[in-house]
Enzyme design. Sequence first.
Site, PDB file in Angstrom:
ATOM      1  N   GLU A 157      32.525  25.691 -25.382  1.00  0.00           N
ATOM      2  CA  GLU A 157      31.978  26.608 -24.301  1.00  0.00           C
ATOM      3  C   GLU A 157      33.220  27.497 -23.755  1.00  0.00           C
ATOM      4  OE1 GLU A 157      29.946  24.864 -20.916  1.00  0.00           O
ATOM      5  OE2 GLU A 157      28.586  23.942 -22.084  1.00  0.00           O
TER       6      GLU A 157
ATOM      7  N   ASP B  46      28.493  18.932 -29.864  1.00  0.00           N
ATOM      8  CA  ASP B  46      29.129  19.922 -28.654  1.00  0.00           C
ATOM      9  C   ASP B  46      30.390  19.150 -27.964  1.00  0.00           C
ATOM     10  OD1 ASP B  46      28.906  21.931 -27.042  1.00  0.00           O
ATOM     11  OD2 ASP B  46      26.991  21.167 -25.920  1.00  0.00           O
TER      12      ASP B  46
ATOM     13  N   ASP C 108      25.754  18.527 -25.267  1.00  0.00           N
ATOM     14  CA  ASP C 108      26.234  17.712 -24.081  1.00  0.00           C
ATOM     15  C   ASP C 108      24.919  17.655 -23.022  1.00  0.00           C
ATOM     16  OD1 ASP C 108      26.545  20.261 -23.296  1.00  0.00           O
ATOM     17  OD2 ASP C 108      28.610  19.918 -22.391  1.00  0.00           O
ATOM     18  N   SER C 109      24.078  18.618 -23.310  1.00  0.00           N
ATOM     19  CA  SER C 109      22.925  18.572 -22.618  1.00  0.00           C
ATOM     20  C   SER C 109      22.549  16.883 -22.511  1.00  0.00           C
ATOM     21  CB  SER C 109      21.591  19.473 -22.991  1.00  0.00           C
ATOM     22  OG  SER C 109      21.295  19.446 -24.270  1.00  0.00           O
TER      23      SER C 109
ATOM     24  N   LYS D 246      31.099  22.700 -31.254  1.00  0.00           N
ATOM     25  CA  LYS D 246      30.599  23.894 -30.459  1.00  0.00           C
ATOM     26  C   LYS D 246      31.402  23.794 -29.117  1.00  0.00           C
ATOM     27  CE  LYS D 246      26.711  24.397 -27.852  1.00  0.00           C
ATOM     28  NZ  LYS D 246      27.370  24.466 -26.053  1.00  0.00           N
TER      29      LYS D 246
ATOM     30  N   GLU E  53      23.938  32.287 -23.643  1.00  0.00           N
ATOM     31  CA  GLU E  53      22.949  31.511 -22.652  1.00  0.00           C
ATOM     32  C   GLU E  53      22.778  32.226 -21.357  1.00  0.00           C
ATOM     33  OE1 GLU E  53      23.989  27.266 -22.122  1.00  0.00           O
ATOM     34  OE2 GLU E  53      22.455  27.019 -20.563  1.00  0.00           O
TER      35      GLU E  53
HETATM   36  O1  KIV Z   1      24.242  21.211 -24.675  1.00  0.00           O
HETATM   37  C1  KIV Z   1      23.138  22.006 -25.132  1.00  0.00           C
HETATM   38  O2  KIV Z   1      22.272  21.539 -25.276  1.00  0.00           O
HETATM   39  C2  KIV Z   1      23.801  23.413 -25.134  1.00  0.00           C
HETATM   40  C3  KIV Z   1      22.612  24.375 -25.645  1.00  0.00           C
HETATM   41  C4  KIV Z   1      21.937  24.628 -24.276  1.00  0.00           C
HETATM   42  C5  KIV Z   1      23.029  25.403 -26.300  1.00  0.00           C
HETATM   43  O3  KIV Z   1      25.016  23.660 -25.096  1.00  0.00           O
END
Ligand code: KIV
Length: 276
Positions: A126, A94, A55-56, A124, A193
């Site tokens: 969080e 994510d 989600d970056s 993934k 992280e």
């Molecule tokens: O969104 C992302 O790129 C991440 C990584 C930094 C692990 O969650």
Amino acid sequence: MAQGGPQKPDSGKVTTRTFRRMKQEGRKIAVLTAYDFPTARIMDQAGIDCILVGDSAGTVVAGHKNTLPITMDEMIFLCRAVMRGVERALVVGDMPFMSFQPSEEEAIKNAGRFLKEGGVQAVKLEGGSEIAPLIKKLVDYGIPVMGHIGLTPQSLNKFGGYLVMGKTERQQQYFLRSAQDLQDAGCFAIVLESMLPDLALEISESLKIPTIGIGAGVGCDGQVLVVSDMIGLFEEFRPRFVRAYANVADVIRKAVTSYIDDVKESRFPDKSESYG
Ligand code: KIV
């Protein structure tokens, strides 16, 4: 730890089982984020073990100030593009902010979308111990889950900034407990992280599943970086833990400047670049 020079990638498809085997054999896991077809294809051909459609993308692709605004539909679009370029790597999608927090039902539906529509092999999420029961449900329903503890950027407003985690005894106990709970819930790996390296090492040594570090020192079982940081494309902000292996922003800048000059001076296109 494996001995004797650079570790060669496995030839076959990487799965969640490969992750566990790599940990058992002491082979480090290389993970990068990707958000588009050409980048994913190059990474896959280069032998990356795992691609995270992070989600970056909200910050490094869409230009938002943080990861909170990115939506499910946007993430699914990116996953589909990445999947078209990948044959070997494990691809993880994510789950964006508020795609799994409102209710268990919504979380299952949205995690399912990542596999059904996005085509990825895992998701993934969080969060620590508090989301372990949800993760167990997803895994029970056949959705592999990568955990993510330490600095969790979706909780930026709770933390009040991008802080280094694990400095207090209370935090250390919380992250050690969370790592165990996420493993027990069925996670196949956990991202650590922005965490003090000693704590990341202790967590890594305490688990059977691999840890993937980002700003968590060399003691993790693998590492992940945001591709736009790692190739030197994203220039707005560079965390201390990033190593830039290239300066793609400069390459683009030079190419664009040369193109502008060539157009203005009528040097482009030439005969070979024209029909007839
Ligand atoms: O969104 C992302 O790129 C991440 C990584 C930094 C692990 O969650």
